[in-house]
Design an enzyme around this catalytic site. Structure first.
Site, PDB file in Angstrom:
ATOM      1  N   TYR A 302       7.936  30.713 -21.377  1.00  0.00           N
ATOM      2  CA  TYR A 302       8.908  30.958 -20.100  1.00  0.00           C
ATOM      3  C   TYR A 302       9.017  32.186 -20.135  1.00  0.00           C
ATOM      4  O   TYR A 302       9.478  32.893 -21.185  1.00  0.00           O
ATOM      5  CB  TYR A 302      10.052  30.248 -20.201  1.00  0.00           C
ATOM      6  CG  TYR A 302       9.913  28.483 -20.064  1.00  0.00           C
ATOM      7  CD1 TYR A 302       8.636  28.143 -19.756  1.00  0.00           C
ATOM      8  CD2 TYR A 302      10.695  27.529 -20.182  1.00  0.00           C
ATOM      9  CE1 TYR A 302       8.456  26.761 -19.703  1.00  0.00           C
ATOM     10  CE2 TYR A 302      10.919  26.456 -20.188  1.00  0.00           C
ATOM     11  CZ  TYR A 302       9.662  25.709 -19.951  1.00  0.00           C
ATOM     12  OH  TYR A 302       9.324  24.566 -19.809  1.00  0.00           O
ATOM     13  N   GLU A 373      32.549  14.523 -14.364  1.00  0.00           N
ATOM     14  CA  GLU A 373      31.939  14.030 -13.122  1.00  0.00           C
ATOM     15  C   GLU A 373      32.814  14.752 -11.877  1.00  0.00           C
ATOM     16  O   GLU A 373      32.129  14.922 -10.681  1.00  0.00           O
ATOM     17  CB  GLU A 373      31.769  12.790 -13.059  1.00  0.00           C
ATOM     18  CG  GLU A 373      30.776  12.173 -14.037  1.00  0.00           C
ATOM     19  CD  GLU A 373      30.637  10.525 -13.807  1.00  0.00           C
ATOM     20  OE1 GLU A 373      29.658  10.210 -13.919  1.00  0.00           O
ATOM     21  OE2 GLU A 373      31.564   9.807 -13.782  1.00  0.00           O
TER      22      GLU A 373
END
Length: 393
Positions: A302, A373
């Site tokens: 990468y 969340e």
């Protein structure tokens, strides 16, 4: 009502929906190249929203959605990775992984849910979009070798894209805080393997052997000296030896020893120097003790993830309208989102999820990793806001 307030109101309507999608994906995580159920859920959800869907873009589990605006404009790509990690989950979550030895320990379940939330917002506000919004649901970011971005790009997913953006959940930043920077933000990962070929023998007579374990220890010590001895200590750079394998029995000196590890760097000159120093160190030490050696580096790794400075400056201003934005130091992790940034200007940024009260304190890739969340609606909002703003440039 201005754009930000409109999108904030809209995202409140789907906050629970985003969370439920995330939990469903979290319960049934899938490893790189095997994201069959996840990609099916993505494609079905997009179609229900009225999004044009293309499956199998470069890889069987890749999904691309397209939302076309009401008038001509820019093409903006938004990306979410989908794969999980080979980690046994060690949390008490009611929706913990039901797949033995596999866990969404890096938050890619949240990435998918946030981008689906962004898709909902964009469809609902289609009249505000110019050009095209391209939703990239990418497999195999965690592969670390080829990765999912490259085959998708080769299949044309970035053709015609003017800007590209990606979000990564991170426990390194407080919950709800966005973090990014101009220029290099994540490293190039050079995986290496060193094999020392010696001459085995009895453990009681090491003088009659060429001990590959002893030689490997000398090599390891010398390699760690590259940091701050050959490479400028102010440069973001690290070498880690992560595995050493040799031998079968307590009284046998083996013939061979093998070490593996990683080099992380942001600068191409630093990267090249480090690899050259490593080859010289291994060759010299093996030569001193009469051993032979092999030094291998993984090919086609990468690239460094480099944010476009001008675009990132604008992104930071836009994100500051919905939450706190901080400028981060470079991170020595690696990301194949870097390949998308080689094709179009854009920004990769983090969304903090660290929340001590909720026990969200463990790092990404930990078996105890968890996500606050409450931040998921922010991610969906960020996707939609950036898409609308940059499509109208």
């Amino acid at each position: 009502m201005d754009l930000v307030e409109k999108l904030k109101n809209d995202v409140r309507e789907i906050e629970d929906w985003i969370i439920q999608i995330r939990r469903k994906i979290h319960e049934y995580p899938e490893l790189s190249y095997k994201e069959y159920n996840t990609s099916k859920l993505v494609a079905e959800t997009l179609r229900k929203l009225g999004v044009e869907v293309e499956e199998g873009v470069g890889l069987p589990t890749a999904v691309v959605g397209k939302i076309r605006g009401s008038k001509p404009g820019k093409t903006v790509a938004l990306r979410a990775d989908m794969d999980a990690l080979p980690v046994e989950e060690n949390t008490d979550l009611e929706f913990k992984s039901k797949v033995k030895g596999v866990m969404h320990a890096c938050g890619h379940d949240t990435h998918v849910a946030m981008l689906l939330g962004g898709a909902y917002l964009l469809v609902k506000n289609k009249d505000l979009i110019s050009g095209e919004i391209r939703l990239i649901f990418q497999p195999a970011e965690e592969d670390g070798g080829l990765g999912g971005a490259k085959p998708m790009i080769e299949a044309g997913v970035m053709n015609g894209v003017d800007y590209v953006f990606g979000i990564h959940i991170s426990s390194s930043y407080p919950s709800g805080v966005f973090a990014t920077r101009k220029g290099p933000i994540m490293a190039t990962p050079d995986a290496f393997k060193i094999i020392v070929h010696g001459k085995g023998g009895h453990g009681s007579a090491p003088h009659e052997t060429i001990d590959p374990i002893f030689i490997s220890l000398q090599i390891a010590n010398a390699i760690y000296g590259i940091t701050a001895r050959q490479i400028d200590p102010v440069q973001p750079f690290i070498i880690s030896i992560t595995t050493i394998h040799s031998g079968t029995k307590d009284n046998i000196i083996p013939d061979d020893a093998e070490m593996q590890g990683t080099i992380r760097s942001l600068d191409e000159n630093v990267r090249s120097k480090a690899k050259d120093y490593m080859r010289r160190i291994v060759s010299s030490i093996c030569g001193i003790y009469g051993a032979t050696c092999e030094v291998k580096f993984m090919e086609d790794v990468y690239p460094t993830t480099v944010n476009n400075p001008e675009v990132t400056d604008e992104v930071m201003k836009i994100l500051s309208s919905i939450s706190t934005v901080v400028e981060t130091e470079p991170v020595l992790g690696a990301e194949d989102f870097s390949r998308f940034l080689q094709k179009a200007p854009g920004t990769y940024f983090f969304l903090g999820t660290r929340n001590e009260k909720k026990g969200c304190i463990y790092p990404n890739h930990s078996s105890k990793f968890c996500v606050d969340e409450d931040v998921l609606k922010l991610g969906a909002l960020a996707h939609a806001l950036l898409a609308v703003k940059f499509s109208n440039k």
